[in-house]
Design a protein around this motif. Structure first.
Motif, PDB file in Angstrom:
ATOM      1  N   LEU A 191      -1.855  11.661 -12.951  1.00 23.33           N
ATOM      2  CA  LEU A 191      -1.555  11.185 -11.896  1.00 23.33           C
ATOM      3  C   LEU A 191      -2.739  10.188 -11.385  1.00 23.33           C
ATOM      4  O   LEU A 191      -2.367   9.402 -10.806  1.00 23.33           O
ATOM      5  N   MET A 192      -3.656  10.870 -11.233  1.00 18.95           N
ATOM      6  CA  MET A 192      -5.313  10.145 -10.702  1.00 18.95           C
ATOM      7  C   MET A 192      -5.366   8.956 -11.257  1.00 18.95           C
ATOM      8  O   MET A 192      -5.947   7.868 -10.639  1.00 18.95           O
ATOM      9  N   ARG A 193      -5.255   9.126 -12.758  1.00 18.74           N
ATOM     10  CA  ARG A 193      -5.702   7.819 -13.174  1.00 18.74           C
ATOM     11  C   ARG A 193      -4.369   7.143 -13.542  1.00 18.74           C
ATOM     12  O   ARG A 193      -4.911   5.722 -13.475  1.00 18.74           O
ATOM     13  N   ASP A 194      -3.538   6.957 -13.619  1.00 16.80           N
ATOM     14  CA  ASP A 194      -2.703   6.210 -14.089  1.00 16.80           C
ATOM     15  C   ASP A 194      -1.413   6.004 -12.757  1.00 16.80           C
ATOM     16  O   ASP A 194      -0.776   4.818 -12.291  1.00 16.80           O
ATOM     17  N   VAL A 195      -1.404   6.875 -12.170  1.00 18.13           N
ATOM     18  CA  VAL A 195      -0.481   6.224 -10.865  1.00 18.13           C
ATOM     19  C   VAL A 195      -1.105   6.102  -9.297  1.00 18.13           C
ATOM     20  O   VAL A 195      -0.576   5.265  -8.962  1.00 18.13           O
ATOM     21  N   MET A 196      -1.858   6.894  -8.961  1.00 16.85           N
ATOM     22  CA  MET A 196      -2.180   7.203  -7.850  1.00 16.85           C
ATOM     23  C   MET A 196      -3.316   5.749  -7.366  1.00 16.85           C
ATOM     24  O   MET A 196      -2.864   5.157  -6.149  1.00 16.85           O
ATOM     25  N   PRO A 197      -3.697   4.938  -8.465  1.00 14.58           N
ATOM     26  CA  PRO A 197      -4.276   3.696  -7.896  1.00 14.58           C
ATOM     27  C   PRO A 197      -3.260   2.387  -8.052  1.00 14.58           C
ATOM     28  O   PRO A 197      -3.112   1.804  -6.307  1.00 14.58           O
ATOM     29  N   ILE A 256      -0.347  -0.006   0.563  1.00 13.92           N
ATOM     30  CA  ILE A 256      -1.122  -0.997   1.416  1.00 13.92           C
ATOM     31  C   ILE A 256      -0.485  -2.412   1.221  1.00 13.92           C
ATOM     32  O   ILE A 256      -0.038  -3.019   1.931  1.00 13.92           O
ATOM     33  N   GLU A 257       0.551  -2.893   0.421  1.00 13.21           N
ATOM     34  CA  GLU A 257       0.567  -3.944   0.726  1.00 13.21           C
ATOM     35  C   GLU A 257       2.299  -3.797   0.669  1.00 13.21           C
ATOM     36  O   GLU A 257       2.906  -5.050   1.999  1.00 13.21           O
ATOM     37  N   CYS A 258       3.173  -2.814   1.057  1.00 20.05           N
ATOM     38  CA  CYS A 258       4.242  -2.138   1.697  1.00 20.05           C
ATOM     39  C   CYS A 258       3.940  -3.016   3.160  1.00 20.05           C
ATOM     40  O   CYS A 258       4.936  -2.932   3.737  1.00 20.05           O
ATOM     41  N   CYS A 259       2.869  -2.135   3.681  1.00 20.43           N
ATOM     42  CA  CYS A 259       2.482  -2.213   5.076  1.00 20.43           C
ATOM     43  C   CYS A 259       1.878  -3.038   5.180  1.00 20.43           C
ATOM     44  O   CYS A 259       2.353  -4.253   6.737  1.00 20.43           O
ATOM     45  N   ARG A 260       1.262  -4.373   4.435  1.00 19.80           N
ATOM     46  CA  ARG A 260       1.293  -6.269   4.628  1.00 19.80           C
ATOM     47  C   ARG A 260       2.663  -6.667   4.389  1.00 19.80           C
ATOM     48  O   ARG A 260       2.911  -7.385   6.032  1.00 19.80           O
ATOM     49  N   ILE A 261       3.569  -6.185   3.929  1.00 14.27           N
ATOM     50  CA  ILE A 261       4.833  -6.990   3.990  1.00 14.27           C
ATOM     51  C   ILE A 261       5.482  -6.651   5.404  1.00 14.27           C
ATOM     52  O   ILE A 261       6.181  -7.258   5.852  1.00 14.27           O
ATOM     53  N   ARG A 262       5.619  -5.456   5.000  1.00  6.58           N
ATOM     54  CA  ARG A 262       6.959  -4.610   5.701  1.00  6.58           C
ATOM     55  C   ARG A 262       7.915  -5.135   5.511  1.00  6.58           C
ATOM     56  O   ARG A 262       8.301  -6.021   6.437  1.00  6.58           O
ATOM     57  N   PRO A 263       8.583  -4.487   4.440  1.00  4.97           N
ATOM     58  CA  PRO A 263      10.451  -4.738   4.109  1.00  4.97           C
ATOM     59  C   PRO A 263      11.004  -4.143   4.976  1.00  4.97           C
ATOM     60  O   PRO A 263      10.893  -3.283   5.498  1.00  4.97           O
ATOM     61  N   PRO A 297      11.641   0.374   2.455  1.00  2.00           N
ATOM     62  CA  PRO A 297      10.186   0.584   2.174  1.00  2.00           C
ATOM     63  C   PRO A 297       9.933   1.178   0.745  1.00  2.00           C
ATOM     64  O   PRO A 297       9.417   0.835   0.524  1.00  2.00           O
ATOM     65  N   ILE A 298      10.850   2.200   1.270  1.00  2.00           N
ATOM     66  CA  ILE A 298      11.296   2.855  -0.554  1.00  2.00           C
ATOM     67  C   ILE A 298      11.368   2.105  -1.684  1.00  2.00           C
ATOM     68  O   ILE A 298      11.271   2.328  -2.522  1.00  2.00           O
ATOM     69  N   ASP A 299      12.854   1.027  -1.251  1.00  2.00           N
ATOM     70  CA  ASP A 299      13.394   0.060  -2.774  1.00  2.00           C
ATOM     71  C   ASP A 299      11.875  -0.407  -3.474  1.00  2.00           C
ATOM     72  O   ASP A 299      11.696  -0.919  -4.791  1.00  2.00           O
ATOM     73  N   PHE A 300      11.537  -0.694  -2.088  1.00  2.00           N
ATOM     74  CA  PHE A 300       9.888  -2.673  -1.955  1.00  2.00           C
ATOM     75  C   PHE A 300       9.295  -1.216  -3.069  1.00  2.00           C
ATOM     76  O   PHE A 300       8.590  -1.993  -4.242  1.00  2.00           O
ATOM     77  N   LEU A 301       8.694  -0.126  -2.484  1.00  2.00           N
ATOM     78  CA  LEU A 301       7.478   0.498  -3.452  1.00  2.00           C
ATOM     79  C   LEU A 301       8.051   0.871  -4.581  1.00  2.00           C
ATOM     80  O   LEU A 301       7.952   0.878  -6.423  1.00  2.00           O
TER      81      LEU A 301
END
Length: 698
Positions: free
Chosen positions: A660-666, A673-680, A683-687
């Motif tokens: 999780l730390m190596r592959d998922v968390m980054p 961050i991208e979700c906060c910028r675009i604000r779809p 959000p869940i579907d976007f993420l």
């Protein structure tokens, strides 16, 4: 309920007596039942003349003399009905009791034993007085009261206190504090008899302390002496107090005279001529029945005696000089004990034993050596409470008694006689290698059988006498004077003789199988035993055998056979002996022994219960300790399991965390961050779409 009315003449007098199953009333009833109405009006000398005259006219028909018919109340119906009581009543209501009293010619109420009878006697005399007009004939009321109503009366002559009181002083008598109700009833009875004496006469008989016929108030001292369990019978205080007494049959005779004579005096004193002190009476009793020794103890110790009531204690401690002058001058009394208990103690002691059935049992057990005579005798002694008399032990006991008498300093004559006899015995034993000649053995055994314990309770002679001659000397006593000895010898001859036998083979095997520790120092060594057995068999094939001696006296020996060492056979032999002898003729199990046994059993039960409770408590503590220990161990094991599970989970989850730390968390961080910028809009579907597109593995 049997009625003896039909057996008596029609002109018999019906007499009511209260508490007719108690000591005083029972003996008065028994006495009156044997009397003829009016017999005391005839002088004994005149009666003898009449009897002689009757023999000249014995062919003429005689009228049956009028007698007394006795009825009365009893405390309970459980006791066996007396043959001299025509009717017995119990638990009566007052109206029913009055009906019975109205049917009687004479009413006697005794209040000397139980104070609870005072109220009933007071009601009875009052109720009868009220019903005088309804009487079918004259009635007489006799109150048997206590001499204790005189207990604190001042002396007749203050200058000479030894001058006795008499009936004429009865108006100034003063009662013991505990007998105030008695004197109150006495006064009431005398008063009610003055109203119409021809129709209803009343009398008070103030009785001295009663004795005879089994005893009542003096029973404690008779019993102590007869049992012989204490060496000295107690005298409470200095024993100098004078006790007025009367034989119970003399009291009954006085009441008979009152009924027949209808005396003018309403108040009578019933005492004998004695002026005996407590010390005189107790010493006489213990000399006749017991060890012959007394001991002065404090007066307070009398209150520790459970067999004595407060009334008994007050009576025994009374100090009173009083004479019965009226009855001496006006009555015809056939005295049983006119001079008192001390002067007539032998007769009184014999009455006591006969009335209470305290008859000695005399048993002789014979048989060859090693047959088991002593074992059987011991068990029989325990059952009947008899004294086990064995030759060797009796000789040893006699020597010890003589030794103690020699060292006594109070009686010189006894001391010198004891020293002389002791020296004679020792010299004879030295000459015969420790054995005694028959003349001394016979004397020692006869003296033993004449002791008060053996004469009172009885004895078992164990293996003695051994020969015809010994038996003849022991029981016949031909060398002794006939005047006194004939009486004593009859009292030591056995009533029952049992011959326990076994085969010689059985006896030899029994002795050979005895342990060395048992044989050592006894006559059961093979050589000695065989010699004694042979001598025994020789003695019992002669013309004059020991068994023949008893047969000549018409005492037929009972033959019993031992065939085995089994204890059950001994029990069978003992059962046959007990069946032949019959029931014990003594006090049986004494109340104190019963209470002691009950107390011992109660204590044993309490101890067992305490031990059980202590054991249960200890067991609970051990179980609690074990539970605590097991709980601690379980908790430790649980903690260890939890730790192991935690470590296991930690070790298993480490690769996943790394992934999780190596592959998922980054990627997830960049997606957020991208979700906060675009604000779809979603959000869940976007993420989710972002993660799917940027998945490194994809």
């Amino acid at each position: 309920m049997a009625d003896k009315t039909e057996e008596r003449p029609r002109n018999s007098r019906r007499v009511f007596i209260n508490d007719v199953n108690k000591y005083t009333s029972k003996n008065i009833a028994r006495f009156l039942d044997s009397c003829v109405v009016g017999a005391s009006l005839v002088d004994p000398g005149e009666a003898d003349v009449e009897e002689d005259d009757d023999t000249l006219h014995d062919k003429q028909p005689k009228l049956k003399s009028p007698t007394f018919q006795i009825v009365g109340t009893v405390s309970s119906q459980t006791e066996e009905k007396c043959s001299f009581i025509a009717e017995e009543y119990s638990n009566l209501k007052r109206e029913d009791l009055l009906c019975h009293l109205m049917n009687c010619d004479v009413i006697i109420y005794d209040i000397t034993q139980h104070a609870d009878q005072i109220n009933e006697a007071q009601w009875a005399v009052s109720a009868l007085h009220e019903q005088m007009d309804q009487f079918s004939g004259p009635k007489m009321f006799i109150l048997v009261s206590s001499i204790m109503t005189w207990a604190v009366t001042k002396p007749a002559d203050k200058d000479d206190p030894e001058i006795p009181l008499r009936e004429e002083h009865y108006r100034r008598r003063k009662a013991h504090p505990n007998f105030q109700n008695h004197i109150g009833l006495e006064k009431l009875v005398v008063k009610l008899g003055k109203t119409k004496s021809t129709q209803f006469s009343t009398y008070v008989v103030a009785s001295g302390l009663q004795y005879g016929m089994g005893e009542h108030i003096f029973h404690l001292f008779f019993k102590m002496s007869w049992l012989g369990e204490i060496s000295e019978v107690p005298i409470f205080g200095d024993g100098s107090n004078i006790i007025p007494t009367v034989h119970i049959n003399d009291l009954a005779g006085i009441i008979q005279n009152v009924i027949d004579h209808k005396p003018k005096s309403q108040y009578l004193v019933a005492v004998d001529d004695s002026k005996s002190t407590m010390e005189d009476i107790i010493k006489a009793i213990t000399l006749a029945l017991g060890p012959g020794k007394t001991q002065n103890v404090s007066k307070e110790e009398i209150y520790l005696i459970r067999d004595l009531t407060q009334t008994d204690i007050d009576s025994l401690l009374v100090n009173l000089r009083i004479e019965a002058t009226y009855l001496k001058e006006n009555f015809n009394i056939q005295w049983v004990s006119e001079t008192g208990i001390v002067e007539n103690i032998e007769q009184i002691a014999e009455e006591y034993k006969q009335t209470r059935g305290l008859l000695p049992l005399r048993i002789c057990i014979l048989g060859p050596p090693a047959v088991g005579k002593s074992t059987i005798a011991e068990r029989i002694c325990k059952h009947y409470k008899l004294h086990h008399v064995k030759l060797k032990e009796t000789i040893t006991e006699t020597l010890e008694i003589l030794e103690s008498c020699v060292h006594m300093e109070d009686v010189e004559n006894d001391q010198s006689e004891a020293q002389e006899f002791l020296d004679t015995l020792k010299e004879n034993m030295n000459q015969n290698e420790g054995r005694l000649d028959d003349q001394y053995v016979i004397r020692i055994m006869r003296d033993k059988l004449r002791t008060k314990p053996c004469m009172n309770q009885g004895f078992i002679l164990d293996g003695f006498p051994k020969t015809y001659e010994q038996a003849k000397e022991l029981f016949t006593g031909e060398e002794e004077p006939e005047d006194l000895q004939s009486k004593h010898e009859k009292k030591i001859i056995p009533e029952f003789v049992f011959f326990i036998d076994a085969t010689d083979v059985f006896l030899k095997n029994r002795v050979l199988n005895l342990p060395e520790t048992v044989v050592e120092g006894t006559f059961y060594t093979p050589e000695q035993f065989l010699r004694r057995l042979a001598n025994f068999r020789e003695r019992n094939v002669e013309d004059e055998t020991l068994l023949n001696y008893f047969e000549d006296l018409e005492i037929h020996p009972e033959h019993l056979e031992i065939t085995s060492n089994d204890d059950n056979e001994y029990l069978l032999i003992i059962e046959k002996i007990c069946k032949k002898v019959g029931k014990p003729k003594n006090y049986g199990t004494i109340l104190d022994e019963v209470e002691e046994e009950e107390r011992r059993q109660a204590e044993q039960q309490l101890r067992e219960q305490a031990e059980q409770r202590a054991e249960a408590k200890l067991r609970e503590e051990e179980e609690a300790q074990q539970r605590d220990q097991r709980w601690g161990q379980w908790n430790q094991q649980l903690e260890e399991v939890r730790r192991q599970e935690h470590d296991l989970l930690e070790s298993q989850s480490e690769p996943l965390r790394n992934y999780l730390m190596r592959d998922v968390m980054p990627i997830l961080t960049q997606g957020l961050i991208e979700c906060c910028r675009i604000r779809p809009e979603d959000p869940i579907d976007f993420l989710a779409e972002y993660l799917l597109q940027n998945n490194p593995e994809a």
